[in-house]
Design a protein around this motif. Structure first.
Motif, mmCIF file in Angstrom:
data_model
loop_
_atom_site.group_PDB
_atom_site.id
_atom_site.type_symbol
_atom_site.label_atom_id
_atom_site.label_comp_id
_atom_site.label_asym_id
_atom_site.label_seq_id
_atom_site.Cartn_x
_atom_site.Cartn_y
_atom_site.Cartn_z
ATOM 1 N N HIS A 6 76.149 -7.607 19.751
ATOM 2 C CA HIS A 6 76.979 -7.737 20.941
ATOM 3 C C HIS A 6 78.253 -8.541 20.720
ATOM 4 O O HIS A 6 79.153 -8.515 21.562
ATOM 5 C CB HIS A 6 76.170 -8.392 22.065
ATOM 6 C CG HIS A 6 74.863 -7.724 22.338
ATOM 7 N ND1 HIS A 6 74.780 -6.438 22.834
ATOM 8 C CD2 HIS A 6 73.574 -8.140 22.166
ATOM 9 C CE1 HIS A 6 73.507 -6.096 22.970
ATOM 10 N NE2 HIS A 6 72.749 -7.111 22.571
ATOM 11 N N GLU A 7 78.344 -9.262 19.615
ATOM 12 C CA GLU A 7 79.485 -10.162 19.409
ATOM 13 C C GLU A 7 80.560 -9.488 18.560
ATOM 14 O O GLU A 7 80.361 -9.209 17.380
ATOM 15 C CB GLU A 7 79.020 -11.454 18.731
ATOM 16 C CG GLU A 7 80.133 -12.469 18.540
ATOM 17 C CD GLU A 7 79.658 -13.748 17.879
ATOM 18 O OE1 GLU A 7 80.518 -14.567 17.501
ATOM 19 O OE2 GLU A 7 78.431 -13.929 17.735
ATOM 20 N N THR A 58 82.285 -6.338 13.906
ATOM 21 C CA THR A 58 81.215 -6.858 14.750
ATOM 22 C C THR A 58 80.310 -7.769 13.936
ATOM 23 O O THR A 58 79.976 -7.458 12.787
ATOM 24 C CB THR A 58 80.379 -5.707 15.343
ATOM 25 O OG1 THR A 58 81.244 -4.769 15.982
ATOM 26 C CG2 THR A 58 79.358 -6.222 16.331
ATOM 27 N N VAL A 59 79.908 -8.879 14.525
ATOM 28 C CA VAL A 59 78.960 -9.775 13.860
ATOM 29 C C VAL A 59 77.622 -9.059 13.742
ATOM 30 O O VAL A 59 77.094 -8.545 14.733
ATOM 31 C CB VAL A 59 78.804 -11.087 14.653
ATOM 32 C CG1 VAL A 59 77.722 -11.961 14.010
ATOM 33 C CG2 VAL A 59 80.127 -11.844 14.716
ATOM 34 N N GLN A 82 83.842 -9.675 16.516
ATOM 35 C CA GLN A 82 84.634 -10.670 15.805
ATOM 36 C C GLN A 82 86.127 -10.414 15.976
ATOM 37 O O GLN A 82 86.901 -11.324 16.268
ATOM 38 C CB GLN A 82 84.270 -10.669 14.321
ATOM 39 C CG GLN A 82 85.097 -11.578 13.448
ATOM 40 C CD GLN A 82 84.798 -13.041 13.691
ATOM 41 O OE1 GLN A 82 83.745 -13.391 14.224
ATOM 42 N NE2 GLN A 82 85.703 -13.919 13.288
#
Length: 428
Positions: free
Chosen positions: A187-188, A176-177, A190
């Protein structure tokens, strides 16, 4: 048909843990609710200061920050304690809603993350930890991401600090980023690193100056170590440690008994990966070639003369010593509440030299940095026999299997369990 107990005493057995300060200044061991720290530079016991009384239940995760200024401990008492290593005083105390299974500290030391057994990852903003008040500051944790109702087994930050990596018992690794302001959520996604066939038990990074982004290595209950490009989620190589250590065998009921990889530790240049495996009395060393992105067998370092199966391993970035601890808590097999045994291996450094096979060796007790004073501090009283440690190793193995290996149920069994769920009961 009787419903099985939801709380199996065997799953409460907690393995002993070890963590090493990045500059080899301190070595910490957690065994049960007891946290023990030894100062290697001054060869003395460290006294911990916590007016709230310390941990009340088994510690499940310990970690030093990258700069060594912070230390975090957390576990079954639902407490996350953040310590300042200059004074070894608890400066922050965080209450978790559930039992804590993993902790991590961002590379800049500004955020502490922890995960619970329901699969939720929380973040705590560490603003100014140089506080004068001797009473720990109660901090509020904020949830930032979640694995859907799956126990998170390990939490790591990537070498460049861009990603937070979480592993769970459902065989998956999520990358996760990690945002600049994580309190608003992460929320992003990877990538996902998918390929293990049993729970993921441990994570580590390999990297060097030529490969600053590094690669991810993972260990699992499927007895393999896998190498990943975590930014893309690509599986680069798989090494079957159980087969190499000749640990695979049949029990007559199942096709194969897999001995879980319990911990990983890497050298600063990324050339070696130390692997702790259930039932292996010692550690396995794997070579990691960053240019070809491959793993290969280097050697097995056996611990002769005693039953020593490490439950946790660790090393500093500035000293070629691999530290190991074996032990378990809450065992009613002796007068000692918690059993621990500490060993060390010298020469844990680059594997490129021709004399590599002769560089690594198990240190005798009198040769270990800190000597007898360190052993007395980290092990406690060793008045128990060898059979007690053998029992401890089996208890940890059973506890890990019961906790992390997902049970398989028939359709009839699943329907029976559903009828007993609290959320399915109609309130009258």
């Amino acid at each position: 048909m009787e419903e099985e107990s939801e709380k199996n005493p065997e799953t409460d057995v907690a393995p002993a843990l070890i963590s090493v300060h990045p500059t080899h200044k301190f070595v910490s061991v957690a065994i049960g609710s007891d946290l023990r720290v030894f100062n290697l530079q001054e060869s003395c016991v460290v006294t911990l200061t916590d007016v709230s009384g310390g941990h009340k239940d088994s510690i499940r995760a310990i970690r030093y920050s990258a700069n060594g200024q912070l230390f975090v401990s957390a576990g079954d008492d639902k407490l996350v304690k953040i310590w300042a290593t200059d004074s070894w005083r608890c400066i922050y105390s965080v209450v978790s809603e559930k039992r804590v299974s993993a902790v991590g500290i961002s590379n800049d030391g500004m955020f502490v993350c922890f995960a619970d057994k329901f699969g939720v990852v929380y973040v705590v903003d560490i603003e100014d930890h140089d506080v004068e008040d001797r009473v720990p500051v109660n901090k509020k944790a904020v949830p930032i991401l979640s694995h859907y109702c799956s126990i998170i087994t390990r939490l790591e930050f990537s070498l460049d600090g861009r990603f937070i990596i979480t592993a769970d018992r459902d065989f998956k690794i999520r990358v996760t980023v990690f945002p600049k302001n994580p309190v608003n959520g992460a929320h992003e996604i990877q990538s996902f690193c998918l390929g293990h066939t049993e729970f993921v038990s441990c994570l580590a990074f390999v990297g060097c100056q030529d490969y600053p982004r590094g690669l991810l290595v993972s260990g699992s209950g499927d007895s393999t170590v896998r190498l990943w490009d975590h930014t893309s989620g690509s599986l680069l190589d798989t090494y079957n440690c159980g087969a190499q250590a000749e640990l695979l065998h049949s029990n007559g009921k199942e096709e194969e008994i897999l001995h879980a990889v319990t911990d990983l530790c890497t050298t600063p240049d990324g050339s070696l990966v130390a692997v702790a495996i259930q039932s292996l009395p010692g550690v396995m060393l794997l070579r990691c070639n960053l240019s070809t992105r491959t793993l290969s067998f280097a050697k097995v370092i056996s611990i002769a003369g005693e039953t020593f199966i490490p439950t946790s391993i660790g090393a500093a970035s500035s000293a070629p010593v691999l530290w190991m601890v074996m032990g378990a808590s809450i065992l009613h097999i002796s007068d000692s509440v918690s059993l621990a045994r500490v060993r060390a291996i010298s020469g844990f450094t680059t594997s490129t030299s021709e004399s590599f096979d002769h560089e690594t060796s198990v240190l005798e007790d009198e040769e270990i940095p800190g000597g007898e004073s360190l052993l007395q501090t980290l092990q406690g009283k060793l008045s128990v026999g060898k059979e007690a440690f053998s029992t401890a190793a089996e208890a940890v193995k059973t506890a890990m299997r019961n906790l992390l290996i997902k049970k398989q149920y028939s359709v009839e069994r699943r329907e029976f369990r559903k009828r007993g769920r609290n959320d399915m009961k109609i309130k009258k």
